[in-house]
Design an enzyme around this catalytic site. Structure first.
Site, short mmCIF file in Angstrom:
data_model
loop_
_atom_site.label_atom_id
_atom_site.label_comp_id
_atom_site.label_asym_id
_atom_site.label_seq_id
_atom_site.Cartn_x
_atom_site.Cartn_y
_atom_site.Cartn_z
N ILE A 150 -39.29 76.22 53.01
CA ILE A 150 -38.95 74.94 52.36
C ILE A 150 -38.54 75.16 50.91
CG2 ILE A 150 -39.92 72.75 51.53
CD1 ILE A 150 -39.21 72.70 54.47
N CYS A 151 -39.27 76.01 50.18
CA CYS A 151 -39.02 76.18 48.74
C CYS A 151 -37.57 76.54 48.46
CB CYS A 151 -39.95 77.25 48.18
SG CYS A 151 -39.67 77.56 46.41
N GLY B 98 -44.61 57.07 45.67
CA GLY B 98 -45.32 58.26 45.22
C GLY B 98 -44.74 58.75 43.92
N ALA C 193 -44.86 64.97 41.50
CA ALA C 193 -43.70 65.76 41.09
C ALA C 193 -42.46 65.43 41.90
CB ALA C 193 -44.03 67.25 41.22
N ILE C 194 -42.58 65.36 43.22
CA ILE C 194 -41.42 65.08 44.07
C ILE C 194 -40.85 63.71 43.74
CG2 ILE C 194 -40.63 64.70 46.45
CD1 ILE C 194 -42.74 66.76 47.34
N HIS D 262 -39.11 80.92 14.69
CA HIS D 262 -38.61 79.62 14.23
C HIS D 262 -37.10 79.69 14.08
CE1 HIS D 262 -38.48 75.85 11.95
NE2 HIS D 262 -37.66 76.46 11.10
#
Length: 466
Positions: free
Chosen positions: A40-41, A179, A182-183, A445
């Site tokens: 799936i990833c 929901g 994250a998704i 920086h």
């Protein structure tokens, strides 16, 4: 019957990483995969979603080009082109796994794997033919799928899950996202950015990203409201009417009890994932589970000798990098090494909406609940020279330290590119770095990452740029 040292069922980021590491350690390895290598990833999750989010980000840049002193003619969205690019990125990554498997002499077995007695795996191919393979060690890495809510049955047309959300033929005008993890927030950002009217419905009271530190949730809520997204926290989905054109979503405010109907073209169910542990032979072998999750020890051994499990099928965060780490620990232990068990309190979590979110370790409240007296520092990106130059002043870095010993307890970030910054904190916590050591470690920086040092200085009343 082919015999191997290790058979891995599933080729996601847990399975394929475990297989490659096992091969490096001298094992003869096979991987069973019913779809595409990478799981799936690579094919439907982490990688193609980031490609879509990048397209949305580029479109946003173009819309705000004048802020950077650049004049651009009116830009338009090529939705089909965005989807095509995303799929192309996924396909390229999947081919990369194929190359790695050939390089490491790993056998790929195409089909659906099922455990069988006697340390065997029965594989059924696309034509229904079955064949058995045996191995001294068998690793279950079958991953997870979208969780289906009782009041929100997924039909793939009106009510969809993440796979369909990244391969729609036509861009919806209105979308309800159920929901706000994250998704949910990632897809909400993508579709809103390209012109879809989006409403997010979240069951938990905290609202957006409810598992994050509340300060992060509040900040993202303010930013999303400014962008024009509607967020309904502490709200349940009562029903979805898909008769006729579009959808009618009935929601209820859990505090007041008031109901409301939202009309939209499509509903995205993003209410988490469910483990793929059905029909893989667990019951026949007597492998213990708890609420669908496979029970394992610290080295991912099940209660049945020679059978192991990692990733989304076991308790713990359903994250790609966690599955990879578990897979490596598991096969290193099998090979006779002595790897350290995974520290589940030092696992970074990243959300790739805009602005990004990244966190690791304790939230402020969790640290207090655990009995720590804490020092908390926060540095806003509005005070960062690099953020100002980049036109990305939203967000902040928040750090939490133990007041007694200076232990780095946690960090929570929201802002431009913070997913690239969180690794500093993970490494610092792994090395037991103290707050004073972070302050004295010279940060370059101008960078976004110096905000970690500035936030730490703020915790110790030494901050310069606030």
């Amino acid at each position: 019957m082919d015999k191997f040292d290790l058979i891995v069922i599933g080729s996601g980021p847990g399975g394929y990483v475990a297989a490659i590491r096992a091969s490096q350690l001298g094992m003869k390895v096979a991987v069973v995969e019913r779809e595409s290598l990478g799981g799936i990833c690579l094919n439907w999750g982490c990688i193609p979603t980031k490609a879509l989010l990048k397209s949305a980000q580029v479109f946003e840049y173009i819309q705000h080009a004048e802020d950077y002193g650049i004049k651009v003619e009116k830009a338009g969205v090529d939705f089909e082109g965005m989807i095509k690019r995303s799929r192309g990125v996924a396909e390229g990554m999947s081919k990369g796994i194929n190359f790695l498997f050939r390089k490491n002499k790993i056998t790929t077995i195409n089909g659906t794997g099922k455990l069988a007695p006697g340390k065997k795996v029965e594989v059924t191919d696309a034509e229904g033919k079955k064949k058995e393979y045996s191995a001294e060690h068998i690793l279950i890495a079958t991953g997870a799928r979208a969780k289906e809510l009782p009041n929100l049955p997924i039909d793939g047309k009106n009510v969809i899950e993440y796979r369909k959300a990244m391969s729609l033929e036509k861009q919806p005008k209105k979308m309800v996202v159920v929901g706000a993890g994250a998704i949910g927030v990632e897809f909400a950002y993508f579709y809103h950015s390209i012109g879809t009217e989006v409403t997010i419905v979240e069951f938990l009271e905290q609202g957006l990203v409810p598992r994050e530190d509340p300060d992060i949730s509040k900040e993202l809520g303010k930013i999303y409201k400014k962008k024009g997204l509607e967020v309904m926290g502490n709200t349940s989905v009562e029903s979805v009417d898909t008769k006729g054109r579009g959808c009618k979503v009935t929601v209820k405010n859990r505090k007041t009890g008031e109901t409301q109907e939202i009309k939209c073209d499509v509903v995205l169910s993003a209410a988490g994932v469910a483990p793929n542990t059905e029909n893989i032979g667990l019951e026949a072998l007597g492998i213990e589970t708890d609420r669908g999750m496979i029970k394992v020890d610290e080295y991912y051994r099940t209660n049945v000798a020679g059978i192991y499990a990692i990733g989304d099928v076991i308790p713990g965060p359903a994250l790609a990098h966690v599955a990879s780490a578990e897979g490596i620990i598991c096969v290193e232990r099998i090979s006779g090494m002595a790897p350290q068990p995974l520290d589940y309190n030092n696992l970074p979590s990243c959300t790739y909406c805009s602005p990004e979110i990244a966190s690791v370790g304790y939230t402020e409240q969790a640290a207090r609940d655990a009995g720590y007296e804490v020092k908390v520092g926060k540095f806003p990106f509005s005070a960062s020279g690099k953020a100002s130059a980049a036109g990305a002043k939203e967000g902040f870095v928040k750090v939490i330290f133990d007041a007694k010993y200076g232990e780095f307890l946690g960090a929570h970030m929201i802002g431009y590119n913070v997913t690239e910054m969180i690794a500093e904190v993970v490494a610092a916590r792994k090395l037991e770095t103290t707050g004073h050591e972070i302050i004295k470690a010279v940060h370059p920086h101008p960078t976004m990452s110096e905000a970690v040092m500035e936030a730490t200085a703020a915790a110790y009343d030494e901050v310069i740029h606030l």
